[in-house]
Design a protein around this motif. Structure first.
Motif, PDB file in Angstrom:
ATOM      1  N   GLN A  16       6.899   0.212  13.731  1.00  0.00           N
ATOM      2  CA  GLN A  16       5.810   1.177  13.657  1.00  0.00           C
ATOM      3  C   GLN A  16       6.004   2.254  14.702  1.00  0.00           C
ATOM      4  OE1 GLN A  16       2.025  -0.538  14.328  1.00  0.00           O
ATOM      5  NE2 GLN A  16       0.975   0.957  13.072  1.00  0.00           N
TER       6      GLN A  16
ATOM      7  N   PHE B 251     -10.690  -1.086  -0.361  1.00  0.00           N
ATOM      8  CA  PHE B 251     -10.437  -0.171   0.756  1.00  0.00           C
ATOM      9  C   PHE B 251     -11.694   0.064   1.597  1.00  0.00           C
ATOM     10  CE2 PHE B 251      -6.984   0.516  -2.096  1.00  0.00           C
ATOM     11  CZ  PHE B 251      -5.903   0.755  -1.282  1.00  0.00           C
TER      12      PHE B 251
ATOM     13  N   ARG C 116       9.423  -4.473  10.746  1.00  0.00           N
ATOM     14  CA  ARG C 116       8.623  -3.273  10.575  1.00  0.00           C
ATOM     15  C   ARG C 116       8.607  -2.581  11.913  1.00  0.00           C
ATOM     16  NH1 ARG C 116       2.932  -3.357  11.317  1.00  0.00           N
ATOM     17  NH2 ARG C 116       2.015  -1.386  10.810  1.00  0.00           N
TER      18      ARG C 116
ATOM     19  N   LYS D 130      -9.534  -4.997  -0.825  1.00  0.00           N
ATOM     20  CA  LYS D 130      -9.073  -4.580  -2.140  1.00  0.00           C
ATOM     21  C   LYS D 130      -9.719  -3.259  -2.531  1.00  0.00           C
ATOM     22  CE  LYS D 130      -8.675  -6.366  -6.809  1.00  0.00           C
ATOM     23  NZ  LYS D 130      -9.133  -7.387  -7.729  1.00  0.00           N
TER      24      LYS D 130
ATOM     25  N   ASP E 229      -4.086  -2.497  10.689  1.00  0.00           N
ATOM     26  CA  ASP E 229      -3.103  -1.756  11.457  1.00  0.00           C
ATOM     27  C   ASP E 229      -1.891  -1.439  10.591  1.00  0.00           C
ATOM     28  OD1 ASP E 229      -2.089  -0.602  13.760  1.00  0.00           O
ATOM     29  OD2 ASP E 229      -0.919  -2.390  14.218  1.00  0.00           O
ATOM     30  N   ARG E 230      -1.500  -2.392   9.766  1.00  0.00           N
ATOM     31  CA  ARG E 230      -0.367  -2.167   8.871  1.00  0.00           C
ATOM     32  C   ARG E 230      -0.687  -1.070   7.880  1.00  0.00           C
ATOM     33  NH1 ARG E 230       1.606  -3.702   3.861  1.00  0.00           N
ATOM     34  NH2 ARG E 230      -0.335  -4.690   3.265  1.00  0.00           N
ATOM     35  N   ARG E 231      -1.941  -1.046   7.422  1.00  0.00           N
ATOM     36  CA  ARG E 231      -2.319  -0.011   6.477  1.00  0.00           C
ATOM     37  C   ARG E 231      -2.555   1.327   7.159  1.00  0.00           C
ATOM     38  NH1 ARG E 231      -6.433  -2.218   2.054  1.00  0.00           N
ATOM     39  NH2 ARG E 231      -5.283  -4.004   1.302  1.00  0.00           N
ATOM     40  N   GLY E 232      -2.507   1.332   8.507  1.00  0.00           N
ATOM     41  CA  GLY E 232      -2.707   2.584   9.230  1.00  0.00           C
ATOM     42  C   GLY E 232      -4.153   3.032   9.252  1.00  0.00           C
TER      43      GLY E 232
ATOM     44  N   LEU F  63       3.507   5.616   6.062  1.00  0.00           N
ATOM     45  CA  LEU F  63       3.133   4.253   6.425  1.00  0.00           C
ATOM     46  C   LEU F  63       4.402   3.406   6.481  1.00  0.00           C
ATOM     47  CD1 LEU F  63       0.429   2.889   6.936  1.00  0.00           C
ATOM     48  CD2 LEU F  63       0.481   2.089   4.608  1.00  0.00           C
TER      49      LEU F  63
ATOM     50  N   GLU G  11      -3.747  -6.492   9.502  1.00  0.00           N
ATOM     51  CA  GLU G  11      -3.577  -5.918   8.168  1.00  0.00           C
ATOM     52  C   GLU G  11      -4.029  -4.457   8.153  1.00  0.00           C
ATOM     53  OE1 GLU G  11      -2.293  -6.938   5.444  1.00  0.00           O
ATOM     54  OE2 GLU G  11      -3.101  -5.512   3.984  1.00  0.00           O
TER      55      GLU G  11
ATOM     56  N   ILE H 141       0.871  -1.171   0.000  1.00  0.00           N
ATOM     57  CA  ILE H 141       0.000   0.000   0.000  1.00  0.00           C
ATOM     58  C   ILE H 141       0.907   1.219   0.000  1.00  0.00           C
ATOM     59  CG2 ILE H 141      -1.809   1.231   1.229  1.00  0.00           C
ATOM     60  CD1 ILE H 141      -2.923  -1.365   0.776  1.00  0.00           C
TER      61      ILE H 141
END
Lengths: 706, 522
Positions: free
Chosen positions: A410, B373, A408, B371, B396-399, A385, B394, A380
């Motif tokens: 964060q 969003f 990673r 996919k 969280d990873r994408r913020g 990020l 996931e 992404i």
């Protein structure tokens, strides 16, 4: 640059070398060829086979633009910062003419309406940072080398970005954008200004521009991701515009199809967007192109599109928005965080590539073999990020196993770590994920290595972490429900000191782990601490066992400028010398070791055998800056050099990276013996020019970023 | 070009017991049928002949149940006091039972009144059994004696006065008409031979013996007493073979599975354990609601019957083969075979150019949302805990986790809280769910007090965390104790072992710190 000896530094970077800045003008003709400026040359690719057909070499500096000749579609112009414009027959690869302009040229434009005139962007004579658009009248002459001296200024203060200027409908006007200002110059009337207002304080700086081929319409891309379509600008001050918004960050390139039915746009999201002209709500997307789009080009018949990407790649796309071919050089990642490695099976160089991937790059064929997806997550793109990055990787002796560490960070306190073990699959000829260990350590892993012994039954992997422990991982046998998988075998620590590096001896019977100033030697068979070695002051920076006949020696470098060699039979210091070694590595195919010493902004290379402290070979100032990673890669054919200083390169070549580039230390013995042969002179020149090429391009990168 | 990469669902280590052949076998029983008896169920005995009725001795009655009936097919109620040890004869025709009033009664299974009454004991008779030639009865009593009786004449044949305490268990040999074994509270097991006047072998169990069992081969005898189950080799003159200590209260009953490969023991600690008889390891464990007094297995292990101190008889029947496969049958009906072969049986001719169909990749619902969003929808469409946690990770990873959690109504929020309270203390999910819980508290802080449902769940969450913290503190205490023990006792070289112990508790440490973070918010 390079001394007149046998051994020289050659800069390597793949076919479309640093294509990031170089294929700023990829163009098509007849759907068969793709022209692309790459370094000092123009490369001609076949659009169907992805192969490079010709290298058009004549420029002596960076090629900045390539353009088809409007009156003859089998010829192309190329411009360069060496101050020349060259005309090529690109199907045969022949230089037809050279026009000497005399000033560095940053981009080139032409139109069918203006025959015999080229428009080039050059720096204004007094200031290097300001650029002007100049019309150059090409003299009619039969000579090969023509000096063009007839200039007329068209626009002053233009952007040097080739995408920021474009010819309008039938060459009637030329539009150029810089900063917050869009200028349109009508050749029949006088020039005319359009000014973008910046009332809302948005980031609506112009980034690129494209003119509709059949209509009076200019499309501009902006910093904030918007696209504006300007119309009615030929009436005074009554211009109108409509706004299209899909991109979430800056639009980097815009292009109309030849008939003007579609508008293509791309940006850092790595999505190609196709807008229907006059029906802008209808959009087509081609997502996940891999890396940020830097430039878009369309073939003259509109059947093929081409996008160049920031990771040194060109994608050829059919007009039905389907990828048809990919031309990929050495993937240009953000940084090389893994060591340089050589895959024992394919002998490919392995390092970071695309985000979350490892790339396998064949050194023999100078071609990317494949990318291995390590992170296996959807990438992404979003500023701020944090992404998973592959930070460590290691191969075992036969290339059956690959271990990778991804991390990673964060928040400063939270670190996500994954250790993955990949097994080589004979059937697919690729690595398949075998085991994922999440949070193998509580802090960052600083070193990782496989036991390289060839006769042991089980494979052992050792990982060393900042949490004060090192762990040994072992392949557990298969159970009836699942196949073999890896598990922790041993956790070791020494006086709560922080370990830094680890190394297995050549036969796998000893493991050396450095804990700050102390080197501990363990037996992997029983996990017993055998002995400790230390040579204070200074923490250990590198640790290396000798190979072959020198396997009784253990070498270490400290950050207090000391290179030590211990004899493991007597457990005593054999010799030590004062050197600020930044990187020490051993050649697995001979007894030699290479040490890179950083001194006064330059790096010196020393090659020696552990048994004698006298260097076999030394080379002052191999390159500028610090060498961060290096590897010995095996040669395909062994050389039979008898000269003492070049013998160490008989079995292998030394590759290293500094901040931005991949280099190789080559033994160009053939060149030495047949210097008079013209062909090989050409080879020699190439080596030199390539060297310059990379330095310049690095410079250019900084310039683009600033 | 590269397609959308679906969210990886990590494989978590399986908690709890490992799935083995044994667990599969012993779990393949239906939910138990519970029957309430009048008092503690002291003995259960299966009829050796089909249809394998079983006699349940509880309080002053003996009930006979059929294999699938939940009502007694017959009851023997003519006891003056508590009945003990109702056992069938090998032909299934006669039933013998002792009683608290020292009289041994013999019943015909079809009659009601006792056929014979054997009087002679002076105290309660806890053990009765038929000998293998079917005409004699052996009894053991609290008057320290065991006697042999003749059925036709109702006379006493012999008396053995060797035990020095109550005789509470005993069994006759099925192969030899003269042999029987008794177990007594004087800690001994004695093997008697009717041809001589005294015991042949004496074995010291060490605890009051509660139950004794002979192997079908009669080479081995198993005794239970105290917390121990012991196996003795009779052919070696009563040499102890194995001593098992797997229960933490007195073992009350023993039983062998039909093939003789598994030994079952029941105990007052409410567990029934299954042992492998080759290595005597516990391979399975059943939990019951009350202390177990008696245990029996139907022939072919068709059912497990357990009697408990609270008078409940629990009957578990084996699932029929159809039922055990039921799970797979319940799945959605697949399209018929014809659908799949459609167009597949076409044979290409020689010059035909085959165009292979592109393989379509199917994405799960949450991946489809990811996919596009649609983050909130993605979170809502993940069902299993592993999947939900993977989706939260996931996001969280994408913020975008905060956005996905925000903007929920009462119902959606309470569902989310329910999930979090249910899974947060699971250490596999805690690292992901604790920050998510923190985030929920941050987002919905302003609306606390508006919905009683959500408030109740938040209070429950707080309670849960407090419990977890206490638990962690206890664990740390234990760890501290272990540290001191190791530090004082082990030589220097074995320090490394200490590290590996710490490693096991490592997960605990992490949870501790994270739960502390969360409590600060409250």
């Amino acid at each position: 640059m390079v001394e007149h000896g046998d051994i020289r530094v050659v800069h390597r970077g793949g076919i479309a070398r640093y294509c990031r800045f170089l294929c700023e003008r990829g163009i098509f003709c007849c759907c068969r060829f793709l022209l692309c400026g790459s370094g000092y040359e123009v490369k001609v690719f076949s659009t169907s086979t992805e192969e490079c057909i010709h290298d058009l070499r004549a420029h002596t500096d960076l090629v900045t633009g390539v353009l088809l000749r409007p009156s003859n579609h089998l010829q192309a112009y190329s411009c360069s910062t060496d101050g020349t414009v060259r005309l090529w027959d690109y199907t045969d690869g022949i230089l037809i003419k050279t026009y000497v302009i005399g000033y560095p040229i940053y981009s080139i434009y032409t139109s069918a309406n203006h025959s015999g005139v080229l428009f080039v962007v050059t720096p204004t004579s007094d200031k290097r940072s300001e650029f002007q658009l100049v019309a150059v009248h090409l003299p009619q002459s039969g000579d090969q080398l023509v000096e063009a001296r007839e200039f007329s200024a068209v626009l002053s203060d233009v952007s040097s970005n080739p995408a920021a200027t474009s010819f309008g409908r039938g060459g009637e006007y030329i539009a150029s954008a810089k900063g917050l200002q869009l200028e349109v110059y009508f050749f029949k009337k006088q020039k005319f200004f359009l000014k973008e207002d910046n009332k809302k304080g948005g980031k609506n700086t112009f980034t690129c521009l494209a003119c509709h081929p059949k209509d009076d319409c200019i499309a501009t891309g902006h910093e904030d991701g918007k696209i504006r379509l300007w119309r009615n600008f030929n009436h005074k001050k009554e211009y109108t515009y409509t706004t299209l918004h899909w991109h979430h960050s800056a639009v980097s390139s815009l292009c109309f199809t030849p008939e003007g039915t579609n508008l293509l746009s791309g940006g850092i999201e790595s999505v190609l967007v196709q807008w229907r002209y006059n029906q802008e709500s209808q959009r087509d997307f081609l997502p996940r192109l891999g890396a940020a789009i830097t430039h878009i080009a369309v073939s003259p018949d509109g059947a093929l599109f081409c996008t160049s990407h920031s990771d040194n790649k060109i994608t050829i796309i059919r007009s039905s928005i389907q990828v048809s071919a990919v031309i990929q050089g050495l993937v240009k990642g953000d940084s090389v965080r893994t060591d340089l490695m050589v895959d024992p099976r394919s002998k490919a160089l392995v390092l970071n590539g695309k985000p979350g991937h490892l790339q396998f790059y064949s050194l023999q064929r100078d071609k990317l073999l494949y990318n291995l997806d390590i992170v296996q997550q959807e990438y992404i793109h979003q500023s701020g990020l944090e992404q998973f990055e592959v930070v460590k990787a290691a191969f075992d002796a036969y290339g059956n196993w690959l271990a990778t560490v991804e991390e990673r960070k964060q928040k400063p306190t939270e670190l996500e770590l994954n250790l993955k073990l990949w097994a080589f699959d004979e059937q697919t000829q690729s690595f398949m994920l075998n085991t994922t260990i999440s949070a193998p350590h509580e802090a960052r892993i600083t070193a990782m290595c496989f036991c390289h012994s060839t006769d042991s039954q089980t494979t052992v992997l050792v990982s060393v972490s900042k949490d004060g422990h090192f762990k040994a991982w072992q392949l557990a046998p298969a159970t009836h429900t699942e196949g073999p998988s890896w598990s922790c075998d041993f956790v070791g620590a020494y006086h709560s000191l922080v370990p830094e590096c680890c190394c297995f001896s050549a036969d796998g019977s000893l493991l050396a782990v450095s804990f700050q100033e102390v080197v501990t030697v363990w037996s992997p068979a029983s996990w017993e601490l055998l002995t400790t070695l230390s040579q204070p002051p200074g923490a250990i920076r590198n640790l290396c066992f000798g190979q072959l006949t020198c396997s009784k020696y253990l070498l270490g470098t400290t950050d207090k400028n000391l290179l030590c060699c211990w004899n493991l039979l007597t457990c005593s210091l054999e010799w030590s010398t004062s050197m600020d070694v930044s990187l020490l590595l051993s050649d697995p195919f001979s007894e030699n070791m290479a040490a890179f010493c950083c001194q006064a902004g330059c790096t010196d290379l020393f090659v020696f055998k552990p048994s004698e402290p006298r260097p076999l070979f030394s080379h002052k100032a191999v390159c500028l800056g610090k060498v961060t990673r290096a590897v010995f890669a095996p040669r395909e054919k062994m050389l039979e050099s008898c000269e003492e200083t070049s013998q160490w390169l008989n079995h292998s070549q030394l590759y290293f990276v500094t901040q931005y580039m991949v280099n190789t230390q080559h033994n160009e013995a053939t060149w030495h013996y047949s210097r008079e042969a013209l062909k090989n002179m050409g080879l020699c020149i190439r080596i030199f020019t390539d060297t310059f090429l990379v330095y310049k391009s690095v410079y250019r990168l900084r310039w683009l970023m600033s | 070009m590269a397609s959308f990469k679906p969210t990886k669902i990590p494989i978590y280590p399986k908690l709890g017991e490992k799935v083995t052949q044994d667990t599969v076998y012993w779990k393949n029983y239906k939910a138990p049928v519970q029957i309430k008896e009048f008092g503690a169920v002291t003995n259960i005995h299966f009829s050796p002949v089909a249809p394998h009725n079983y006699a349940v001795t509880a309080f002053t009655r003996i009930h006979i149940y059929g294999p699938f009936s939940q009502e007694p097919v017959k009851s023997f109620t003519r006891f003056k006091d508590t009945a003990y040890c109702g056992r069938y004869r090998s032909d299934g025709q006669l039933l013998v039972a002792g009683c608290e009033d020292s009289v041994v009664r013999l019943f015909d299974v079809s009659g009601k009144v006792a056929l014979r009454m054997f009087k002679g004991h002076t105290k309660a008779v806890h053990v009765t059994d038929f000998t293998s030639e079917r005409y004699h009865i052996f009894t053991g009593s609290d008057d320290y004696t065991c006697r042999l009786w003749d059925i036709p004449n109702a006379t006493e044949l012999n008396t053995y006065q060797e035990h020095t305490d109550y005789i509470r268990c005993g069994v006759t040999s099925k192969l030899n008409r003269d042999l029987f074994i008794t177990g007594s509270y004087d800690h001994t097991l004695k093997l008697f031979d009717a041809r001589v006047d005294k015991s042949v072998i004496t074995m010291d169990h060490g605890q009051p013996v509660e139950s004794v069992l002979l192997y079908p081969s009669e080479g081995l005898v198993v005794s239970a007493g105290g917390r121990y189950v012991k196996v003795w080799d009779l052919l070696k003159g009563g040499q102890p073979l194995v001593s098992l200590k797997n229960h933490h209260k007195t073992v009350t009953s023993l039983c062998l599975s039909s093939n003789g490969q598994r030994l079952l023991s029941a105990s007052l600690d409410r567990h029934v354990k299954v042992y492998n008889t080759t290595n005597f390891r516990v391979v399975h464990n059943f939990d019951y609601a009350a202390s177990v007094l008696s245990l029996a297995l139907a022939p072919d292990d068709e059912s497990i019957i357990v009697g408990m101190t609270n008078g409940v008889l629990s009957i578990k029947h084996r699932k029929s083969p159809e039922e055990s496969k039921e799970v797979s049958h319940q799945q959605r009906r697949r399209p018929s075979y014809r659908v799949f072969v459609k167009g597949k049986n076409y044979m290409p001719k020689q010059d035909d150019y085959l165009v292979s169909k592109p393989v379509r990749e199917y994405l799960t619902k949450y991946d489809k949302h990811l996919k596009k969003f649609n983050i909130s929808k993605a979170l809502d469409s993940a069902l299993k805990p592993e999947v939900t946690v993977a989706v939260i990770k996931e996001l969280d990873r994408r913020g975008t986790l905060k956005n996905a959690l925000a903007g929920r109504d009462e119902k959606a929020l309470s569902e989310l809280l329910h999930f979090i309270t249910k899974n947060m203390v699971d250490f596999r999910f805690a690292p992901v769910l604790v920050p998510a819980a923190n985030m929920i508290l941050d987002i919905y802080r302003s609306v606390i007090g508006q919905s009683p449902v959500v408030d109740r769940q938040l209070l429950y969450l707080q309670d849960l965390l407090q419990k977890e913290i206490n638990y962690q503190q206890e664990l740390l205490d234990v760890l501290g104790m272990l540290d001191t023990l190791f530090a004082s006792s082990v030589p220097r070289k074995e320090l490394l072992y200490l590290i590996s112990v710490k490693k096991h508790f490592g997960a605990g440490f992490k949870r501790q710190t994270k739960t502390h973070d969360l409590t600060l918010v409250f």
